[in-house]
Design an enzyme around this catalytic site. Structure first.
Site, PDB file in Angstrom:
ATOM      1  N   SER A 106       7.511  25.566  15.284  1.00  0.00           N
ATOM      2  CA  SER A 106       6.448  24.722  15.498  1.00  0.00           C
ATOM      3  C   SER A 106       5.517  24.900  14.710  1.00  0.00           C
ATOM      4  O   SER A 106       5.549  24.415  13.479  1.00  0.00           O
ATOM      5  CB  SER A 106       6.495  24.714  16.911  1.00  0.00           C
ATOM      6  OG  SER A 106       4.800  24.013  17.269  1.00  0.00           O
ATOM      7  N   ASP A 320       5.712  21.105  13.689  1.00  0.00           N
ATOM      8  CA  ASP A 320       7.199  19.949  14.042  1.00  0.00           C
ATOM      9  C   ASP A 320       6.847  18.155  14.891  1.00  0.00           C
ATOM     10  O   ASP A 320       7.848  17.728  14.940  1.00  0.00           O
ATOM     11  CB  ASP A 320       8.417  20.809  15.253  1.00  0.00           C
ATOM     12  CG  ASP A 320       7.551  20.600  16.588  1.00  0.00           C
ATOM     13  OD1 ASP A 320       6.230  21.472  16.619  1.00  0.00           O
ATOM     14  OD2 ASP A 320       8.474  21.465  17.262  1.00  0.00           O
TER      15      ASP A 320
END
Length: 584
Positions: A106, A320
């Site tokens: 992420s 992400d």
């Protein structure tokens, strides 16, 4: 666009194991070793040993599966990926559904990586299986088979069932090799896999949900995702007062991540009225470096690599593409952040108006965490008259609570969130859009129906949320400045204090109140009383020995003073390490 292949993988050959160390050489042919029809206790334990040895666990490494799955330096994750491939097969067999495995870290730095498992309806992994994930990741080589057998017994895994796992990965240099390690784990236990390659985290969640609802939620392919969202968005934009007149420009900072790639693919699907300009597209700089939603939120300043002109509408994704924040600079050059709280408020205003027009008794609520700005909570409860519920930090807690309502809006302040519609509410809305006798009600229901199709209800999705926001701003004729002016954020400050052991801090009331150490909550209460419109809370970090401190008050000066005083109280009462916190 990258072709997606469905690959049978009932085991690994020596060549396949070799491929796992050289992902570029991977072929798509079927590979067999043992049989997926056998019960695990009878499985060739030598095969498990052999291929587990290709993904050895670093000595002394202990990891915990949390809201973000597993996340650490990429070079420490090979064994975890292999084992999460094993676990995904067990989970798939246990629930007789397709399971997702997403390789991503992420908003973390590029050298990190991580993995999350996705449950059948696109939701996060069930808490009981988080425990199994942790056990499996930390097991020594010789314990591995025993732990797999234990999981099968505890979770009533039927080894005769087939297993299918969807795999996705982000753009990190380490992600392709690590996703191959996942495939090795799936293969050892005779699972099938569908490798989507480079996708955003929300896209993989979406695919898993589509697959397990037999296409009711949509088509389990990228084109299906693009078509569903763009069709709903185009229908909504048509209703806007300025439809077809002026082009709407939006600058997007893609954090040098997967979002840039997927937005480029999706661009041909957008109506001509909307023009997106992509920055930090991954061609020059490192992932998440001085850019992205997390950087903008934490530092409250624009990302590097995006040239902002006064009053231009800009937004940032994270690495992400499951978080989004908006921002702009005013005529004086002052930076204005529009975070998850203001996104939730804009969406709530819009949905409340539509629900009132539809005239059905559908209950809407907003779910926040203790980090939500006090002004947003007051506006939602007192002005908009929408119930607000506070839950523990972590998206899984917000998602779970939002499921209790006909319409549940949830966003963390960091920009991660979505809207959930109950099955009953969705059915009612679609019926009214189709058969409603009253024109106004029917039109309102149609707008709601398109909103349902535009929102990715499986998880927070930066692409979907961006389109929802753009549609609402167009339909309501709002500028970014008018949106920002709905309410004024209270000044706030986030700090952290290093402690010897974060476990000394125990909280209750959705992390807003400290239970231990004794005396700390009383001290915080006394400090809060000194300042107007103030509140403060502390909570232990989920990943490191630090205590996180949040404070807000009527002015930035008072906020900073309160945050510093609370951090000193934590340092003295909760075993602070190093030098005492200094004034801000």
């Amino acid at each position: 666009m990258r072709a997606v292949r469905l690959t049978w993988a009932a085991g690994l050959s020596t060549a396949a194991a070799e491929d796992s160390r050289h992902p570029g050489r991977r072929g798509g042919e079927a590979r067999r070793y043992g049989s997926s029809r056998r019960r695990l206790p009878e499985m060739d334990s030598e095969a498990l040993k052999k291929y587990s040895a290709l993904h050895p666990k670093p000595p002394g490494l202990t990891l915990q599966y949390g809201t973000a799955g597993f996340r650490t330096k990429a070079e420490q994750l090979d064994h975890v990926m292999f084992r999460m491939g094993l676990l995904a097969v067990l989970r798939s067999k246990a629930v007789v559904s397709t399971i997702g495995v997403m390789v991503t870290a992420s908003h973390n730095p590029e050298e990190d990586n991580g993995v999350k498992l996705v449950d059948p309806l696109g939701e996060m992994l069930h808490p009981s299986w988080e425990e199994y994930a942790t056990q499996l990741a930390n097991a020594e080589e010789e314990e591995l088979q025993k732990i797999i057998i234990d999981i099968c017994q505890k979770a009533a895994v039927n080894q005769h069932k087939d297993a299918l796992v969807f795999i996705g990965r982000d753009t990190r240099p380490s992600s392709e090799k690590l996703s191959q390690s996942v495939i090795d784990g799936i293969s050892v236990l005779g699972g099938q896999y569908h490798d989507y390659g480079l996708v955003t985290t929300p896209q993989l969640h979406y695919m898993v949900c589509c697959q397990n609802t037999q296409g009711q939620y949509g088509k389990a392919m990228l084109e299906g995702y693009y078509e569903k969202l763009s069709k709903a968005f185009t229908e909504l934009i048509k209703q806007s007062p300025s439809a077809g007149e002026s082009q709407r420009h939006l600058k997007i900072d893609c954090a040098n991540g997967i979002g840039a790639l997927k937005l480029s693919e999706m661009e041909p699907y957008f109506p001509k009225e909307v023009i997106i300009h992509l920055f930090n597209d991954g061609t020059k700089e490192k992932l998440n470096h001085l850019c992205g939603a997390d950087f903008v939120k934490v530092h409250q300043k624009p990302p590097r690599g995006l040239d902002m002109k006064p009053n231009e509408r800009c937004c940032s994704f994270d690495g992400d593409a499951d978080r989004i924040v908006y921002y702009y600079k005013d005529a004086t050059g002052h930076f204005h952040l529009i975070d998850g709280d203001k996104i939730a408020t804009l969406i709530s205003i819009f949905l409340k108006e539509l629900l009132a027009k539809v005239g059905e008794t559908l209950h809407m609520a907003v779910v926040q965490t203790a980090y939500a700005n006090g002004s947003s909570t007051r506006y939602l409860e007192e002005t908009l008259k929408v119930p607000v519920h506070c839950v523990k930090t972590g998206v899984k807690h917000l998602h779970h609570k939002a499921q209790e309502f006909d319409v549940g809006v949830y966003f963390e302040a960091n920009g991660h969130g979505t809207v959930l519609f109950s099955k009953a509410a969705e059915t009612k809305i679609r019926q009214l859009a189709k058969e409603g006798k009253d024109d106004e009600k029917r039109e309102a229901a149609k707008v709601l129906e398109n909103m349902i199709d535009l929102i990715n209800q499986t998880v927070g999705d930066a692409i979907s949320d961006m389109l929802v926001i753009e549609a609402i701003l167009a339909l309501k004729g709002l500028t970014v400045q008018q949106w920002d002016a709905i309410y004024a954020d209270l000044p706030n400050r986030l700090l952290k204090v290093q402690v010897a052991d974060r476990r000394v801090i125990v909280t209750t009331d959705a992390e807003r109140c400290v239970v231990t150490p004794p005396g700390l909550q009383e001290k915080i209460d006394a400090l809060v009383k000194k300042y107007k419109l103030s509140r403060a809370f502390v909570r232990p970090s989920g990943t490191e020995d630090v205590v996180r401190i949040y404070a807000e008050a009527d002015t930035q000066e008072n906020t900073d003073a309160l945050a510093h005083e609370v951090s000193l109280a934590v340092y003295h009462l909760a075993g602070g390490k190093g030098a005492p916190p200094q004034p801000i």
